[in-house]
Design a protein around this motif. Structure first.
Motif, mmCIF file in Angstrom:
data_model
loop_
_atom_site.group_PDB
_atom_site.id
_atom_site.type_symbol
_atom_site.label_atom_id
_atom_site.label_comp_id
_atom_site.label_asym_id
_atom_site.label_seq_id
_atom_site.Cartn_x
_atom_site.Cartn_y
_atom_site.Cartn_z
ATOM 1 N N ALA A 51 0.219 5.894 25.502
ATOM 2 C CA ALA A 51 0.246 4.679 24.634
ATOM 3 C C ALA A 51 -0.017 4.513 23.143
ATOM 4 N N VAL A 52 -1.341 5.502 22.861
ATOM 5 C CA VAL A 52 -1.407 5.496 21.452
ATOM 6 C C VAL A 52 -0.586 6.273 20.757
ATOM 7 N N ALA A 53 -0.112 7.528 21.532
ATOM 8 C CA ALA A 53 0.912 8.365 20.911
ATOM 9 C C ALA A 53 2.220 7.316 20.481
ATOM 10 N N ILE A 54 2.705 6.830 21.143
ATOM 11 C CA ILE A 54 3.891 5.893 21.008
ATOM 12 C C ILE A 54 3.534 4.691 20.065
ATOM 13 N N ALA A 55 2.393 4.182 20.064
ATOM 14 C CA ALA A 55 1.957 3.323 19.004
ATOM 15 C C ALA A 55 1.910 3.917 17.765
ATOM 16 N N ARG A 56 1.259 4.935 17.558
ATOM 17 C CA ARG A 56 1.058 5.535 16.109
ATOM 18 C C ARG A 56 2.175 6.051 15.632
ATOM 19 N N ARG A 57 3.055 6.347 16.604
ATOM 20 C CA ARG A 57 4.678 7.150 16.065
ATOM 21 C C ARG A 57 5.258 5.707 15.512
ATOM 22 N N LEU A 58 5.281 4.518 16.229
ATOM 23 C CA LEU A 58 5.980 3.492 15.849
ATOM 24 C C LEU A 58 5.319 2.646 14.772
ATOM 25 N N GLY A 59 4.251 2.733 14.378
ATOM 26 C CA GLY A 59 3.441 2.311 13.231
ATOM 27 C C GLY A 59 2.941 0.737 13.722
ATOM 28 N N VAL A 60 2.403 0.679 14.699
ATOM 29 C CA VAL A 60 1.816 -0.660 15.070
ATOM 30 C C VAL A 60 0.494 -0.892 14.306
ATOM 31 N N PRO A 61 0.067 -2.052 14.188
ATOM 32 C CA PRO A 61 -1.086 -2.255 13.673
ATOM 33 C C PRO A 61 -2.386 -1.386 14.045
ATOM 34 N N ARG A 62 -3.085 -0.986 13.195
ATOM 35 C CA ARG A 62 -4.490 -0.106 13.606
ATOM 36 C C ARG A 62 -5.133 -0.875 14.552
ATOM 37 N N ASP A 117 0.535 -3.046 9.648
ATOM 38 C CA ASP A 117 -0.154 -3.341 8.376
ATOM 39 C C ASP A 117 -0.566 -2.535 7.503
ATOM 40 N N ASP A 118 -1.108 -2.447 6.225
ATOM 41 C CA ASP A 118 -1.671 -1.656 5.482
ATOM 42 C C ASP A 118 -2.841 -1.431 5.497
ATOM 43 N N ALA A 119 -3.708 -1.889 6.208
ATOM 44 C CA ALA A 119 -5.176 -1.857 6.174
ATOM 45 C C ALA A 119 -5.606 -0.532 6.420
ATOM 46 N N ALA A 120 -4.736 0.278 7.576
ATOM 47 C CA ALA A 120 -5.432 1.849 7.707
ATOM 48 C C ALA A 120 -5.007 2.688 6.084
ATOM 49 N N GLU A 121 -3.738 2.378 5.809
ATOM 50 C CA GLU A 121 -3.443 2.838 4.457
ATOM 51 C C GLU A 121 -4.349 2.678 3.329
ATOM 52 N N LEU A 122 -4.744 1.428 3.069
ATOM 53 C CA LEU A 122 -5.850 0.961 2.262
ATOM 54 C C LEU A 122 -7.078 1.660 2.368
ATOM 55 N N GLU A 123 -7.689 1.701 3.484
ATOM 56 C CA GLU A 123 -8.985 2.393 3.908
ATOM 57 C C GLU A 123 -8.776 3.802 3.736
ATOM 58 N N ASP A 124 -7.945 4.545 4.143
ATOM 59 C CA ASP A 124 -7.698 5.893 3.460
ATOM 60 C C ASP A 124 -7.716 6.048 2.036
ATOM 61 N N LEU A 125 -6.962 5.159 1.354
ATOM 62 C CA LEU A 125 -7.150 5.446 -0.002
ATOM 63 C C LEU A 125 -8.261 5.077 -0.702
ATOM 64 N N ALA A 141 -2.222 3.410 -5.446
ATOM 65 C CA ALA A 141 -2.547 2.238 -5.188
ATOM 66 C C ALA A 141 -2.158 1.140 -6.271
ATOM 67 N N CYS A 142 -1.126 1.698 -7.061
ATOM 68 C CA CYS A 142 -0.462 0.755 -8.091
ATOM 69 C C CYS A 142 -1.393 -0.018 -9.086
ATOM 70 N N SER A 143 -2.756 0.910 -9.421
ATOM 71 C CA SER A 143 -3.414 0.177 -10.288
ATOM 72 C C SER A 143 -3.384 0.976 -11.461
ATOM 73 N N HIS A 144 -2.514 2.043 -11.792
ATOM 74 C CA HIS A 144 -2.568 3.029 -13.013
ATOM 75 C C HIS A 144 -1.182 3.311 -13.181
ATOM 76 N N GLU A 145 -0.686 2.821 -14.414
ATOM 77 C CA GLU A 145 0.806 2.904 -14.910
ATOM 78 C C GLU A 145 0.629 4.516 -15.256
ATOM 79 N N GLU A 146 1.762 5.317 -14.926
ATOM 80 C CA GLU A 146 2.170 6.443 -15.278
ATOM 81 C C GLU A 146 3.636 6.652 -15.525
ATOM 82 N N GLU A 147 4.152 7.295 -16.667
ATOM 83 C CA GLU A 147 5.335 7.624 -16.955
ATOM 84 C C GLU A 147 6.011 8.559 -15.942
ATOM 85 N N GLU A 148 5.312 9.351 -15.523
ATOM 86 C CA GLU A 148 5.651 10.511 -14.645
ATOM 87 C C GLU A 148 5.435 10.241 -13.018
#
Length: 520
Positions: A130-141, A405-413, A459-466
């Motif tokens: 179940a967890v393998a499927i859920a993570r592959r399909l990107g359900v909320p953490r 949701d983006d909770a896991a990505e934000l925590e990792d960042l 994190a979209c908090s720093h502008e860069e030309e590159e």
């Protein structure tokens, strides 16, 4: 067990073939293993391993429970303690009672204690597929946390109840006495687990060898499980508690080499234990069905009844208890953590059964009332949940629109940014040391400054030309090309006889570790 060497070889070949097939079909391997194992069990002439019920739980359960607990976050358990505890205790007991009533009525002469033992066997969930499927399909953490946390605790609850019910078969079954035994087993097992965890923490601090550290981790589950069982307490609870405590301290107790080695070792060990257990049960089918006086249609009907009751009880519980709790408890903090019906449906459909139920069913003592029938119905419940629900879970997730949701990505960042900040601060401090070369500090700081800029851009908090992500990807690609060139040259030197295999593997491991950490 005759021809044990051939049986072991056969099991490894079957596990390998079925796992490869699962990868090709893009389905979690437990689903194909249980299907393949049951199919193989019906092929005439194949070996029928004679499993000793007394050693089944001992071999399989301690490491499986310890590993699950080791990987479980105590913080996430605390944050979601209410829904996890509600399902891991209340739902397990409800499932056990409802299943016991159903099979007691459906199987004339089945003692209540045996019926409750079967209810306890099929109550715990297995999150592997179940967890393998859920993570592959990107359900909320949070949903993944709830499924994993529930599985960890409900293993302990169900198996403690299972132990009490099996023991009651030899005497008269009393719900009051069994309830008292259950509480004593749980509390006593937890105490044993805490004591063993403290001892192991001291042992780990004395060890400065990666291989020895990994060996002690293998002993850890047994070190808690066996003393608790000998004292008549819950070895399951003890193994879970020691895993939770050690998992929380692993970053402090283990060096980086030990962590890498332990992770690789436990990944392989748990895979093999699960895989072999699934195939072994399939090979037990002929023996289970051989002495049955019931017709196949009756056996299928009983299996379907057990599977249906297990699935419906879970769905009913998850869709009714939130309303009951809300009516009894209207505190704002409770309402904030409430899960919507779509997410509850996904959690309900993710209640797959697996290795723990298999091991518990096989561990029923020889001569246990209707033992073969109970093992058969356990296999039917696993097939109904693991195969039917497991294969349709992706469809359920997509149809209900449950998205990550983006909770896991934000925590990792956040973690990466904090670690990078600590690195930059330490580099500045080290510049004052006489042994630090200025050019080395400069190069290292430039590398971490680039990482910091890239994380800020992500994190979209720093502008860069590159586009720093593209630049980082190109850099990693280039470095990996260079690493591959080194690997090829090392193999050439070994083939030409200029270096030994030992030297090849030593240098290759260093290159592999460099490749593994290539994230800058």
């Amino acid at each position: 067990m005759p021809h044990i060497e051939l049986i072991v070889l056969f099991l490894l070949v079957v596990v390998t073939a079925l796992t490869v097939a699962a990868q090709r079909l893009d389905v979690p391997y437990p689903i194909l293993l249980v299907i393949g194992g049951c199919a193989l069990g019906l092929v005439p002439g194949l070996p029928e391993p004679d499993l000793d019920p007394d050693v089944v739980l001992l071999i399989f359960l301690p490491p499986l429970l310890y590993d699950t607990a080791l990987r479980t976050s105590r913080r996430e358990l605390r944050r979601n303690v209410s829904p996890i505890a509600t399902s891991a205790i209340g739902l397990v007991l409800l499932t056990m009672v409802v299943v016991a009533i159903a099979v007691h009525l459906a199987v004339p002469g089945l003692p209540w204690a045996a019926a409750f033992a079967f209810g306890a066997i099929v109550s715990p969930t297995d999150p592997l597929a179940a967890v393998a499927i859920a993570r592959r399909l990107g359900v909320p953490r949070r949903l993944v946390t709830l499924v994993e946390g529930e599985s960890l605790i409900n293993d302990a609850t169900a198996l403690a109840a299972y132990t009490s019910a099996v023991a009651a078969v030899t005497g008269s079954f009393s719900l009051l006495d069994s309830g008292g035994d259950f509480v004593l087993n749980v509390v006593g097992g937890a105490v044993i687990g805490l004591v063993v965890a403290q001892v192991l923490s001291w042992v780990f601090r004395q060890i400065d060898d990666d291989q020895l550290t990994v060996t002690v981790t293998l002993l850890a589950g047994y070190a808690a499980y066996l003393p608790a069982e000998q004292l008549g307490l819950s070895g399951v609870i003890a193994a879970v508690v020691v895993g939770l405590v050690n998992g929380h301290r692993i970053a402090e107790l283990f060096g980086h080499g030990a962590r890498l080695s332990a992770t690789a070792f436990w990944d392989v060990l748990v895979f093999l234990l699960n895989a072999v257990l699934f195939v072994l049960v399939g090979l037990q089918l002929p023996a289970v069905l051989y002495d049955q006086e019931r017709s196949m249609s009756v056996l299928i009907a009983l299996g379907a009844l057990a599977g249906s009751v297990v699935i419906l009880a879970r769905l009913l519980w998850l869709h009714t208890t939130p309303w009951i709790i809300q009516a009894l408890d209207r505190r704002p903090q409770h309402l904030q953590h409430r899960i919507a019906w779509r997410e509850r449906t996904v959690i309900g459909w993710a209640g797959l059964r697996g290795a723990v139920s298999l091991a518990a069913a096989l561990a029923l003592p020889i001569g246990f009332p209707e033992r073969d029938l109970l093992i058969w119905m356990t296999i039917c419940v696993i097939v109904a949940t693991l195969v039917l629900q497991g294969l349709t879970l992706p469809l359920v997730i997509r149809r209900l629109g449950v998205e990550q949701d983006d909770a896991a990505e934000l925590e990792d960042l956040h973690a990466r940014k904090a670690a990078t900040g600590a690195a930059l601060l330490r580099i500045d401090q080290l510049r004052e040391q006489s042994w630090v070369l200025p050019d080395s500090a400069y190069r290292l700081r430039r590398a971490y400054e680039f990482r910091d800029r890239r994380l800020r851009q992500r994190a979209c908090s720093h502008e860069e030309e590159e586009d720093l992500e593209a630049r980082s990807s190109a850099w990693q690609h280039m470095v990996r090309e260079v690493l591959d060139a080194q690997r090829r040259r090392l193999v050439e030197l070994r083939n030409e006889g200029d270096i030994s295999d030992h030297t090849l593997y030593t240098v290759m491991r260093e290159l592999d570790l460099e490749d593994e950490r290539l994230e800058m």
